[in-house]
Design a protein around this motif. Structure first.
Motif, PDB file in Angstrom:
ATOM      1  N   SER A   1       0.793  -1.223   0.000  1.00 18.71           N
ATOM      2  CA  SER A   1       0.000   0.000   0.000  1.00 18.71           C
ATOM      3  C   SER A   1       0.829   1.278   0.000  1.00 18.71           C
ATOM      4  N   LYS A   2       1.855   1.333   0.806  1.00 19.65           N
ATOM      5  CA  LYS A   2       2.581   2.593   0.968  1.00 19.65           C
ATOM      6  C   LYS A   2       3.885   2.646   0.170  1.00 19.65           C
ATOM      7  N   LEU A   3       4.740   1.663   0.378  1.00 19.12           N
ATOM      8  CA  LEU A   3       6.091   1.772  -0.168  1.00 19.12           C
ATOM      9  C   LEU A   3       6.162   1.544  -1.675  1.00 19.12           C
ATOM     10  N   LEU A   4       5.576   0.476  -2.164  1.00 21.53           N
ATOM     11  CA  LEU A   4       5.624   0.221  -3.604  1.00 21.53           C
ATOM     12  C   LEU A   4       4.672   1.124  -4.376  1.00 21.53           C
ATOM     13  N   GLY A   5       3.646   1.599  -3.717  1.00 21.35           N
ATOM     14  CA  GLY A   5       2.678   2.476  -4.370  1.00 21.35           C
ATOM     15  C   GLY A   5       2.961   3.952  -4.177  1.00 21.35           C
ATOM     16  N   ALA A   6       4.133   4.271  -3.645  1.00 28.16           N
ATOM     17  CA  ALA A   6       4.468   5.674  -3.364  1.00 28.16           C
ATOM     18  C   ALA A   6       4.481   6.502  -4.643  1.00 28.16           C
ATOM     19  N   PRO A   7       3.990   7.739  -4.549  1.00 28.65           N
ATOM     20  CA  PRO A   7       4.031   8.618  -5.726  1.00 28.65           C
ATOM     21  C   PRO A   7       5.470   8.929  -6.162  1.00 28.65           C
ATOM     22  N   ASP A   8       6.400   8.889  -5.208  1.00 27.67           N
ATOM     23  CA  ASP A   8       7.815   9.095  -5.532  1.00 27.67           C
ATOM     24  C   ASP A   8       8.338   7.769  -6.099  1.00 27.67           C
ATOM     25  N   ARG A   9       8.414   7.674  -7.429  1.00 24.71           N
ATOM     26  CA  ARG A   9       8.771   6.425  -8.090  1.00 24.71           C
ATOM     27  C   ARG A   9      10.219   6.010  -7.829  1.00 24.71           C
ATOM     28  N   VAL A  10      11.094   6.953  -7.500  1.00 24.48           N
ATOM     29  CA  VAL A  10      12.472   6.616  -7.163  1.00 24.48           C
ATOM     30  C   VAL A  10      12.492   5.827  -5.856  1.00 24.48           C
ATOM     31  N   LYS A  11      11.737   6.295  -4.869  1.00 22.69           N
ATOM     32  CA  LYS A  11      11.645   5.582  -3.596  1.00 22.69           C
ATOM     33  C   LYS A  11      11.020   4.202  -3.795  1.00 22.69           C
ATOM     34  N   ALA A  12       9.950   4.145  -4.561  1.00 23.06           N
ATOM     35  CA  ALA A  12       9.284   2.865  -4.817  1.00 23.06           C
ATOM     36  C   ALA A  12      10.234   1.889  -5.517  1.00 23.06           C
ATOM     37  N   GLN A  13      11.026   2.387  -6.432  1.00 19.64           N
ATOM     38  CA  GLN A  13      11.985   1.529  -7.141  1.00 19.64           C
ATOM     39  C   GLN A  13      13.059   1.008  -6.188  1.00 19.64           C
TER      40      GLN A  13
ATOM     41  N   LEU B   1      12.933  -2.820   4.145  1.00 14.68           N
ATOM     42  CA  LEU B   1      12.152  -2.183   3.081  1.00 14.68           C
ATOM     43  C   LEU B   1      11.929  -0.703   3.391  1.00 14.68           C
ATOM     44  N   GLN B   2      11.656  -0.403   4.652  1.00 14.96           N
ATOM     45  CA  GLN B   2      11.467   0.997   5.055  1.00 14.96           C
ATOM     46  C   GLN B   2      12.766   1.765   4.902  1.00 14.96           C
ATOM     47  N   ALA B   3      13.906   1.143   5.239  1.00 18.12           N
ATOM     48  CA  ALA B   3      15.204   1.812   5.097  1.00 18.12           C
ATOM     49  C   ALA B   3      15.476   2.131   3.627  1.00 18.12           C
ATOM     50  N   ALA B   4      15.134   1.225   2.711  1.00 19.34           N
ATOM     51  CA  ALA B   4      15.304   1.480   1.280  1.00 19.34           C
ATOM     52  C   ALA B   4      14.441   2.660   0.837  1.00 19.34           C
TER      53      ALA B   4
END
Length: 155
Positions: A119-131, A148-151
């Motif tokens: 829900s949050k990390l892979l779906g983040a609007p910031d695609r660099v963070k999601a990647q 995963l949160q650290a990434a």
């Protein structure tokens, strides 16, 4: 009544498998086990529930083993919950696969995944963070929420 249910074909270990799943998931129950007449009381079919989801099962023999083409997806809220299901489902012959996937001792594939990732990390609007999260995820076997949160938080 649930209109669509998952149907599982077991290789002559149906009753053992159903009892195992009922022991792993706290909110589960065996609804019925039907015995085959004239087969020494061996279980033929069963209905059971896990977290309100109905499953039907058959003691069908070795004709149709489970494949990775289908898996059961368990949404977890905490690392403790991930660890619990991971340990239970890989015990006694189960095996870790990759990226939160495992096979239990009956050959059924499971995905043990934190809700946070989907829900949050892979779906983040910031695609660099999601990647970055996706790159971290594919290197993991059992998923680690802190990793995963650290990434995600990395700058």
């Amino acid at each position: 009544m649930q209109k669509i249910s998952t149907f599982l074909w077991f290789d002559n270990n149906l009753e053992e498998a159903v009892e195992f799943y009922a022991s792993v998931f706290k909110n589960s129950k065996i609804v019925s086990i039907s015995k085959a007449p004239g087969d020494g009381g061996k279980a033929f079919a069963a209905t059971f529930e896990i977290e309100g989801q109905e499953f039907l099962a058959l003691n069908g023999g070795p004709g149709h083993p489970f494949t990775d083409a289908i898996s059961l997806f368990v949404k977890c809220e905490t690392q403790e919950e991930i660890d619990y299901y991971w340990d239970k489902l890989t015990a006694d012959g189960g095996k870790a696969v990759a990226c939160g996937w495992l096979k239990d001792k009956y050959g059924l594939s499971w995905q043990i995944v934190p809700n946070l990732v989907m829900s949050k990390l892979l779906g983040a609007p910031d695609r660099v963070k999601a990647q970055r999260v996706m790159h971290a995820l594919v290197k993991m076997v059992k998923l680690d929420i802190a990793g995963l949160q650290a990434a995600y938080d990395e700058e």
